[in-house]
Each structure stands twice: as structure tokens, then as C-alpha cells.
Scaffold this active site. Structure first.
Site, PDB file in Angstrom:
ATOM      1  N   GLU A  38       0.832  -1.055   0.090  1.00  6.30           N
ATOM      2  CA  GLU A  38      -0.058   0.136   0.167  1.00  6.30           C
ATOM      3  C   GLU A  38       1.055   1.451  -0.050  1.00  6.30           C
ATOM      4  O   GLU A  38       1.390   1.747   1.082  1.00  6.30           O
ATOM      5  CB  GLU A  38      -0.884   0.187   1.476  1.00  6.30           C
ATOM      6  CG  GLU A  38      -1.883  -1.227   1.232  1.00  6.30           C
ATOM      7  CD  GLU A  38      -3.183  -1.091   0.289  1.00  6.30           C
ATOM      8  OE1 GLU A  38      -3.282   0.081  -0.232  1.00  6.30           O
ATOM      9  OE2 GLU A  38      -3.668  -1.984   0.016  1.00  6.30           O
ATOM     10  N   CYS A  44      -2.085   9.493   2.625  1.00  3.59           N
ATOM     11  CA  CYS A  44      -1.900   8.994   1.145  1.00  3.59           C
ATOM     12  C   CYS A  44      -2.744   9.420   0.239  1.00  3.59           C
ATOM     13  O   CYS A  44      -2.665   9.266  -1.125  1.00  3.59           O
ATOM     14  CB  CYS A  44      -1.764   7.478   1.397  1.00  3.59           C
ATOM     15  SG  CYS A  44      -3.041   6.575   1.937  1.00  3.59           S
TER      16      CYS A  44
HETATM   17  P1  NAD Z   1       8.233   4.771   5.260  1.00  2.00           P
HETATM   18  O1  NAD Z   1       8.176   3.774   3.988  1.00  2.00           O
HETATM   19  O2  NAD Z   1       9.074   5.246   5.320  1.00  2.00           O
HETATM   20  O3  NAD Z   1       7.918   3.572   6.307  1.00  2.00           O
HETATM   21  C1  NAD Z   1       7.185   2.837   6.487  1.00  2.00           C
HETATM   22  C2  NAD Z   1       7.516   1.753   7.400  1.00  2.00           C
HETATM   23  O4  NAD Z   1       8.363   0.851   6.999  1.00  2.00           O
HETATM   24  C3  NAD Z   1       7.761   1.935   8.812  1.00  2.00           C
HETATM   25  O5  NAD Z   1       7.191   0.972   9.886  1.00  2.00           O
HETATM   26  C4  NAD Z   1       9.399   1.911   8.590  1.00  2.00           C
HETATM   27  O6  NAD Z   1       9.820   1.316  10.189  1.00  2.00           O
HETATM   28  C5  NAD Z   1       9.736   0.955   7.736  1.00  2.00           C
HETATM   29  N1  NAD Z   1      10.704   1.114   6.913  1.00  2.00           N
HETATM   30  C6  NAD Z   1      11.213   2.220   6.580  1.00  2.00           C
HETATM   31  N2  NAD Z   1      12.405   2.199   6.008  1.00  2.00           N
HETATM   32  C7  NAD Z   1      12.732   0.853   5.877  1.00  2.00           C
HETATM   33  C8  NAD Z   1      13.599   0.039   5.273  1.00  2.00           C
HETATM   34  N3  NAD Z   1      14.719   0.758   4.469  1.00  2.00           N
HETATM   35  N4  NAD Z   1      13.538  -1.414   5.517  1.00  2.00           N
HETATM   36  C9  NAD Z   1      12.530  -1.926   6.026  1.00  2.00           C
HETATM   37  N5  NAD Z   1      11.551  -1.043   6.652  1.00  2.00           N
HETATM   38  C10 NAD Z   1      11.616   0.125   6.712  1.00  2.00           C
HETATM   39  O7  NAD Z   1       6.796   5.437   5.160  1.00  2.00           O
HETATM   40  P2  NAD Z   1       6.226   6.531   6.061  1.00  2.00           P
HETATM   41  O8  NAD Z   1       7.231   7.843   5.734  1.00  2.00           O
HETATM   42  O9  NAD Z   1       5.899   5.728   7.454  1.00  2.00           O
HETATM   43  O10 NAD Z   1       4.725   6.657   5.439  1.00  2.00           O
HETATM   44  C11 NAD Z   1       4.507   7.543   4.363  1.00  2.00           C
HETATM   45  C12 NAD Z   1       4.335   7.008   2.942  1.00  2.00           C
HETATM   46  O11 NAD Z   1       3.308   6.130   3.016  1.00  2.00           O
HETATM   47  C13 NAD Z   1       3.694   8.103   2.052  1.00  2.00           C
HETATM   48  O12 NAD Z   1       4.493   7.696   0.874  1.00  2.00           O
HETATM   49  C14 NAD Z   1       2.304   7.291   1.966  1.00  2.00           C
HETATM   50  O13 NAD Z   1       1.621   7.705   0.475  1.00  2.00           O
HETATM   51  C15 NAD Z   1       2.352   6.190   2.017  1.00  2.00           C
HETATM   52  N6  NAD Z   1       1.139   5.460   2.722  1.00  2.00           N
HETATM   53  C16 NAD Z   1       0.388   4.868   1.865  1.00  2.00           C
HETATM   54  C17 NAD Z   1      -0.831   4.335   2.315  1.00  2.00           C
HETATM   55  C18 NAD Z   1      -1.642   3.619   1.561  1.00  2.00           C
HETATM   56  O14 NAD Z   1      -2.731   3.104   2.149  1.00  2.00           O
HETATM   57  N7  NAD Z   1      -1.618   3.225   0.168  1.00  2.00           N
HETATM   58  C19 NAD Z   1      -1.181   4.759   3.681  1.00  2.00           C
HETATM   59  C20 NAD Z   1      -0.319   5.480   4.371  1.00  2.00           C
HETATM   60  C21 NAD Z   1       0.715   6.108   3.947  1.00  2.00           C
END
Ligand code: NAD
Length: 510
Positions: free
Chosen positions: A251, A285
Site C-alpha cells: 500500500e 496518502c
Molecule cells: P516509510 O516507507 O518510510 O515507512 C513505513 C514503514 O516501513 C515503517 O514501519 C518503517 O519503519 C519501515 N521502513 C522504513 N524504511 C525501511 C527500510 N529501509 N527497510 C525496512 N523497513 C523500513 O513510510 P512512512 O514515511 O511511514 O509513510 C509515508 C508513505 O506511506 C507515503 O508515501 C504515503 O503515501 C504512504 N502511505 C500509503 C498508504 C496507503 O494506504 N497506500 C497509507 C499511508 C501512507
């Protein structure tokens, strides 16, 4: 207000229900804050995953009564800890209580109730059509749990985006590890310390931590991974999953276009767009990321947006209890940097120590400007001028496929034209965000905005392996003999007639 910290905290893993703060070293791993050192496999989470797999193989999560009881307990968590959730999300990102209750609690409870109301139907075997040859047999789809699944959540809706998928994963009969975002420290703590006391510790666990911990966690073999977050990390998750051929739901995010046609109720459009863009301080998002409209519409929309912002947040949104804050310093700097594109016509004020960015509208933008290249994820609404709906559609189609396309027009034909000629995860005509409130609609992206879908029954299906089953009788061997060697044209003719799927409506005379 407390800053949502960005530094990784010591890794913590805990079976739900066992209390908080159990670090990997308690299971034979390395020192606190370290993520290496399991004596046998070298991975600090290996034992936890093994324990959950053993619990899953024991069949404990399969009975309906068990799943229902765990789901009811999840509901009690949302009810009894409502104030803690509101407090934690307020501390983490100044989330207004109304927005927190609506998006983090109410929507989750809708998912839960939809599931509790229907689970007894969803879990049933589905009988399927049969051929002549299998007419006397039993052919059905068994709704099997995957096994041990991992749910990784982001920070912007830290309860909803963790509990929502968890509902479906439990309903489908899986054992689950949830990994909340490390960005929203207060909510992460609540999840790690309180959620465990509601669920069965043998089958459900919370793992906390940042990149380092999640990287080690992902080395383990899961049977399904459900990830919500950015497209760049989505690639990392998919690569890790590929090592074990683990199926994934991703997502992700992106830039959601919002086309406004010349024919519309301008003030209504302004209110609906402003609400969608500035809800959660723009960190949604599915927020409308930019407006596409004609010069004429821009001139009408700008004063209407100014009015809507004033109605919503008063003359100084910084003082409004209904407007949130940016989650962390890094994100604040990033969004502030994006405001350098174009010309500010509404808002533009920032207060770094509060991570406050005013509801802001930008004009005079080029498609090549930085703000038009990446997801904004903050309270900024840029306008891009197009001559007409055709140009808007071409603009949308020239970019990555978004999570949602929005189209506003009093003319349904225009809304339908945008729907028919674009591709996106979801679509909403004449409003923003509201499509996500229906548990009956699948929610998910396409292309760079994601892969797979959930909400309502779609969440149950996501965490369910649809196992195709045929149960035949031991007898009736004379019929089976027709397919065994030695082959003959006669046998082939009978086998064809008995097992063929006929094309409906085809002329049989020819
Ligand atoms: P992110 O990708 O930085 O982090 C999300 C999760 O991934 C966190 O739990 C984090 O600890 C983990 N993570 C981060 N880097 C990682 C790595 N290198 N290896 C493994 N795990 C890792 O995202 P965010 O900043 O928390 O959220 C924002 C993004 O999420 C935006 O792009 C937004 O559009 C998207 N989002 C999408 C939806 C949807 O339903 N499609 C909903 C909410 C947010």
C-alpha cells in the site's frame, strides 16, 4: 508538543500479552539496542517467528470462535484505550481529536464490525462449477490462512493502518507480527505496551524498531507481508520478500490529481478539496496532491479556498485546535523546501519549533518543479493549469498511476470521462477521501501506488489463501479408466465430451 523522534530505539519484540520491553537478547540475542545475536540462526527474530509458526501449525488460530474472540478483544482495545490513542496521536503529530477519532478509531471499528458481522459466511467453503467427469465429486474453495504474516505500518495513521490489516489477518486465521512505525513514538509505545494485553501472546506479536530492526526482521521467512509506506521502501520490502517467494501487498503513495472542471459549485469544491488536503496536516496518502483546472476556474477557486480555510481554521490556523502538525523535523524541512516552487497565494507561514506549516496554496507551477515531482505529504496545494478535461487526462496519464484520481464537475459526463480514461488505485467523483470510508470498496494502488487491495472482505481475502480442492470418490474406476493409457481416439472423444467447458452461445450447427 513532543517531537516525533526519528532516532531508532532499541529493538523490542514481544509476544502480545506478555508485557512490554522484551528485547531480542531475552530470547538469547545480543545486547539491548542490538539486533544481532540469536545463538542458533544469527537472527534476533528467528525464535519469535518459529514460535508463531509452531502456534499456527498447532491449529490454534483456525476455529471461528477463536478468531471472533480475538477480534472482539481488538474491539475492546479500541474502546477502552480510545483516550490513550487520542493522546498518543496528539503528542506524535498534533492530530486533532476529531480527526483521530474519525480516522484511527471509527474507521477501524467499521472494519471490525463488518468482519465480525460476516466472518461466518466468508470462511465457508465455496462450492464451484463442475464438469461432467467431476459431477459426483466435491469441488470447492477452502479459505485457508497463509500462516505467519507480517504487517508493517507507517506513521501517518499509526493505529488505523496497523489495526485495519490486523483485523483481516486475524479473521483469516493467521499468526501475526505487527511492526508499527518508529516515527510516532507515543503510538508505537501504546501498541507495544498495551495492545499485547488484549490478544493471545502465542499467536500475535509486536516488534518495534526502525530500519535496522525491520531489515533483520525481513530476513525471516513469512507467509505473507502486508506493507504500507513509501514506494521507495516498498521496493526494499518486495526485494526482501522475493528471497523467500513471499507474496506481498504494498500500500504505497504517490501524487493524486484532482481535476476541477469549469462547471461546478465552486464553494462546495473548495471545502471538499481543502478538507481532503489539510486533514491530518496533509499527511494522507489519498489526499488530493494537486489541482488541475483552467485559468478561469483557478481565479474562482482561490477566493473560495481562502474562505474555506478561514471557515475551518479561523484567521490564524496555528491557533486552531483542528489543524495538525508535521510528524518530524526531517519531514518538516522536506515540505518547507517544496514550498519554494511557484508562488504562494494562500498561507505560506511556517513555525519550525512547532513543525507548523500553514494551509498553503501555490500557483504558477511548472510540471518540472520539485513539488510536482514527489508526493507532497504536507498541507500544500499546488495548482496546475490545463485548458480542458482532455489536457487534464493527458497530464494524469503522462505520470505514474496514482492511488486515487479525483474529478469535480456538475456534469456527470465529465466525471465519467476522467474515470474512464485514466487508471488509478481508486476514484472519487465530487469529493475527496470519502471513498475510503466504505468497507464495501476495495482500497489499494496500482503500479507505483501499490499492489493488492484491502478493506472489508477484501482484507479477509488478502490474508486468505484460496485453496482449490477436489475430493473424489474412491470408486467409479471404470469412468477413470477412460483417461489412462493405452490412449485411443475413442477414449479422447469421450474424455473431451465429459470434461469440456462449452462456449456459451456458440453456434453448434457449424
Ligand atoms: P516509510 O516507507 O518510510 O515507512 C513505513 C514503514 O516501513 C515503517 O514501519 C518503517 O519503519 C519501515 N521502513 C522504513 N524504511 C525501511 C527500510 N529501509 N527497510 C525496512 N523497513 C523500513 O513510510 P512512512 O514515511 O511511514 O509513510 C509515508 C508513505 O506511506 C507515503 O508515501 C504515503 O503515501 C504512504 N502511505 C500509503 C498508504 C496507503 O494506504 N497506500 C497509507 C499511508 C501512507
Amino acid at each position: 508538543m513532543e517531537t516525533g523522534g526519528v532516532s531508532p530505539q532499541p529493538s523490542v519484540q514481544q509476544p502480545l500479552g506478555s508485557g512490554a520491553g522484551k528485547a531480542p537478547e531475552d530470547d538469547g540475542g545480543g545486547g539491548k539496542g542490538s539486533v544481532d545475536g540469536d545463538a542458533t540462526s544469527g537472527n534476533p527474530y528467528a525464535r519469535l517467528v518459529d514460535d508463531l509458526r509452531a502456534a499456527w501449525l498447532s491449529g490454534k488460530t483456525r476455529p471461528m470462535e477463536y478468531r471472533m474472540a480475538q477480534l472482539e478483544a481488538l474491539g475492546r482495545f479500541l474502546d477502552e484505550k480510545k483516550q490513550d490513542i487520542l493522546d498518543a496521536t496528539a503528542l506524535d503529530m498534533g492530530k486533532p481529536p476529531f480527526e483521530a477519532e474519525f480516522s484511527e478509531i471509527l474507521l477501524c471499528k467499521n472494519e471490525l464490525h463488518e468482519t465480525l458481522n460476516n466472518l461466518s459466511h466468508w470462511v465457508k467453503d465455496e462450492n464451484v462449477d463442475k464438469t461432467l467427469v467431476t459431477q459426483l465429486d466435491s469441488a470447492f474453495i477452502r479459505k485457508d490462512p497463509y500462516g505467519v504474516v507480517l504487517i508493517i505500518a507507517p506513521w501517518n495513521y499509526p493505529v488505523n493502518l496497523l489495526v485495519g490489516p490486523l483485523v483481516g489477518a486475524i479473521a483469516a486465521g493467521n499468526c501475526v507480527i505487527v511492526k508499527p512505525s518508529e516515527m510516532t513514538k507515543n503510538t508505537e509505545k501504546l501498541m507495544a505496551e498495551v495492545l499485547p494485553s488484549y490478544l493471545d501472546k502465542d499467536c500475535f506479536a509486536v516488534v518495534t524498531g526502525g530500519v535496522q530492526e525491520t531489515t533483520r526482521l525481513l530476513e525471516n521467512k513469512f507467509d505473507y507481508i502486508f506493507y504500507t509506506g513509501s514506494p521507495s521502501v516498498g521496493r526494499i520490502i518486495m526485494t526482501a520478500a522475493a528471497q523467500h517467494l513471499t507474496p506481498v501487498t504494498l500500500e504505497l503513495g504517490g501524487k493524486n490529481p484532482c481535476y476541477v472542471s469549469d462547471s461546478c459549485d465552486v464553494q462546495n469544491v473548495a471545502r471538499r478539496v481543502a478538507w481532503g488536503r489539510f486533514f491530518n496536516a496533509g499527511q494522507t496518502c489519498i489526499a488530493p496532491d494537486y489541482v488541475l483546472c483552467s485559468v478561469v476556474m483557478q481565479e474562482k477557486l482561490l477566493p473560495a479556498l481562502r474562505k474555506a480555510i478561514d471557515e475551518f481554521y479561523g484567521p490564524n490556523p496555528q491557533e486552531s485546535p483542528d489543524f495538525g502538525r508535521i510528524v518530524g523535523d526531517k519531514q518538516f524541512q522536506r515540505v518547507q523546501e517544496l514550498m519554494r516552487s511557484g508562488r504562494v497565494v494562500i498561507g505560506g507561514q511556517t513555525v519550525e519549533k512547532e513543525r507548523y506549516i500553514a494551509p498553503t496554496v501555490l500557483v504558477d507551477l511548472q510540471p518540472s518543479d520539485p513539488i510536482m515531482q514527489e508526493e507532497i505529504f504536507g498541507p500544500i496545494l499546488p495548482f496546475v493549469i490545463v485548458a480542458n478535461v482532455d489536457e487534464a487526462i493527458d497530464f494524469i496519464n503522462s505520470r505514474e498511476r496514482p492511488l486515487v484520481v479525483y474529478a469535480f464537475s456538475s456534469d456527470d459526463k465529465v466525471v465519467n470521462q476522467v474515470l474512464e480514461r485514466t487508471s488509478s488505485g481508486g476514484f472519487c467523483g465530487n469529493d475527496t477521501l470519502m471513498h475510503v470510508t466504505l468497507t464495501s470498496l476495495p482500497f489499494g494502488g496500482i503500479g507505483s501506488s501499490g499492489h493488492g487491495m484491502y478493506h472489508g472482505k477484501f482484507t479477509f481475502d488478502t490474508f486468505t489463501h484460496h485453496r482449490g480442492c477436489l475430493h473424489r470418490s474412491m470408486g467409479r474406476e471404470a469412468l477413470n479408466a477412460l483417461r489412462y493409457p493405452p490412449y485411443s481416439p475413442q477414449k479422447l472423444g469421450i474424455v473431451r465430451a465429459a470434461s469440456e467447458v462449452k462456449r456459451k452461445g456458440a453456434c453448434t450447427l457449424l
